[in-house]
Design a protein around this motif. Structure first.
Motif, PDB file in Angstrom:
ATOM      1  N   LYS A  40      83.075 113.935 110.909  1.00 27.89           N
ATOM      2  CA  LYS A  40      84.091 113.800 111.954  1.00 27.89           C
ATOM      3  C   LYS A  40      83.902 112.478 112.684  1.00 27.89           C
ATOM      4  O   LYS A  40      82.786 112.020 112.890  1.00 27.89           O
ATOM      5  N   LEU A  41      85.018 111.893 113.072  1.00 27.56           N
ATOM      6  CA  LEU A  41      85.022 110.634 113.801  1.00 27.56           C
ATOM      7  C   LEU A  41      86.004 110.767 114.955  1.00 27.56           C
ATOM      8  O   LEU A  41      87.175 111.085 114.743  1.00 27.56           O
ATOM      9  N   GLN A  42      85.519 110.550 116.184  1.00 25.04           N
ATOM     10  CA  GLN A  42      86.403 110.609 117.344  1.00 25.04           C
ATOM     11  C   GLN A  42      86.722 109.190 117.788  1.00 25.04           C
ATOM     12  O   GLN A  42      85.823 108.392 118.041  1.00 25.04           O
ATOM     13  N   LEU A  43      88.012 108.883 117.857  1.00 28.70           N
ATOM     14  CA  LEU A  43      88.469 107.561 118.265  1.00 28.70           C
ATOM     15  C   LEU A  43      88.634 107.507 119.777  1.00 28.70           C
ATOM     16  O   LEU A  43      88.994 108.505 120.402  1.00 28.70           O
ATOM     17  N   THR A  98      91.920  94.022 113.180  1.00 25.91           N
ATOM     18  CA  THR A  98      91.410  93.818 111.820  1.00 25.91           C
ATOM     19  C   THR A  98      89.996  94.377 111.665  1.00 25.91           C
ATOM     20  O   THR A  98      89.667  94.923 110.611  1.00 25.91           O
ATOM     21  N   THR A  99      89.177  94.271 112.693  1.00 23.48           N
ATOM     22  CA  THR A  99      87.839  94.881 112.645  1.00 23.48           C
ATOM     23  C   THR A  99      87.950  96.393 112.534  1.00 23.48           C
ATOM     24  O   THR A  99      87.241  97.036 111.755  1.00 23.48           O
ATOM     25  N   PHE A 100      88.848  96.976 113.312  1.00 24.41           N
ATOM     26  CA  PHE A 100      89.075  98.423 113.277  1.00 24.41           C
ATOM     27  C   PHE A 100      89.572  98.858 111.901  1.00 24.41           C
ATOM     28  O   PHE A 100      89.096  99.845 111.337  1.00 24.41           O
ATOM     29  N   LEU A 101      90.494  98.106 111.327  1.00 19.69           N
ATOM     30  CA  LEU A 101      91.009  98.419 109.993  1.00 19.69           C
ATOM     31  C   LEU A 101      89.909  98.347 108.938  1.00 19.69           C
ATOM     32  O   LEU A 101      89.842  99.191 108.044  1.00 19.69           O
ATOM     33  N   ARG A 102      89.043  97.346 109.052  1.00 16.20           N
ATOM     34  CA  ARG A 102      87.931  97.226 108.104  1.00 16.20           C
ATOM     35  C   ARG A 102      87.008  98.440 108.178  1.00 16.20           C
ATOM     36  O   ARG A 102      86.581  98.970 107.159  1.00 16.20           O
ATOM     37  N   GLN A 103      86.702  98.879 109.402  1.00 17.12           N
ATOM     38  CA  GLN A 103      85.825 100.043 109.575  1.00 17.12           C
ATOM     39  C   GLN A 103      86.465 101.304 109.009  1.00 17.12           C
ATOM     40  O   GLN A 103      85.806 102.100 108.344  1.00 17.12           O
ATOM     41  N   ILE A 153      91.927 104.936 105.535  1.00 14.79           N
ATOM     42  CA  ILE A 153      93.245 104.315 105.419  1.00 14.79           C
ATOM     43  C   ILE A 153      93.421 103.729 104.019  1.00 14.79           C
ATOM     44  O   ILE A 153      92.446 103.419 103.341  1.00 14.79           O
ATOM     45  N   LEU A 154      94.659 103.588 103.659  1.00 13.99           N
ATOM     46  CA  LEU A 154      95.050 102.928 102.418  1.00 13.99           C
ATOM     47  C   LEU A 154      95.907 101.743 102.803  1.00 13.99           C
ATOM     48  O   LEU A 154      96.746 101.844 103.691  1.00 13.99           O
TER      49      LEU A 154
END
Length: 131
Positions: free
Chosen positions: A73-76, A116-121, A128-129
């Motif tokens: 689980k990951l909480q944003l 972009t950092t968030f998308l990479r993570q 994500i795709l």
């Protein structure tokens, strides 16, 4: 005589993504991830772990034949939750960066770095795709 040789990657075989192409790409939520909005507005994402088949078989033996796939689980936080909800399969990364900039008061450059950092993570976790 060299016993071990360092493997080299050929740049020709791996197509490098330009900044323009990356900003024009469209992020989508992975179908293997499930998510829910918590009472405080944050998003909790549950996704399957990538585990080698041997360990999955071992875990299934302890669960008496119940096929279970371990999840994580990951909480944003607030900003991450807003960006996650922008992944609708239609908005490109550049549009998301502009919206984050206008909502948060950050400059476009700061927003680009954050998004972009968030998308990479998220991409490293398989959440994500990118199309």
């Amino acid at each position: 005589m060299k016993l071990f040789r360092r493997k080299t990657r050929h740049k020709e075989s791996a197509k490098e993504l330009t900044r323009t192409d990356a900003l024009a790409s469209i992020p989508q939520k992975s179908p293997s991830a499930t998510w829910e909005v918590l009472e405080n507005g944050d998003i909790l994402i549950e996704y399957p772990l990538n585990i080698k088949p041997f360990f999955i078989q071992l875990a299934n033996r302890f669960h008496q034949g119940e096929e279970q796939r371990p999840t994580k689980k990951l909480q944003l936080d607030g900003m991450g939750s807003k960006v996650w909800q922008m992944f609708d399969g239609e908005k490109d990364v550049k549009t998301i960066i502009r919206e984050v900039s206008s909502q948060s008061g950050l400059s476009l450059q700061e927003s680009e770095i954050s998004v972009t950092t968030f998308l990479r993570q998220l991409g490293r976790r398989g959440l994500i795709l990118i199309s």
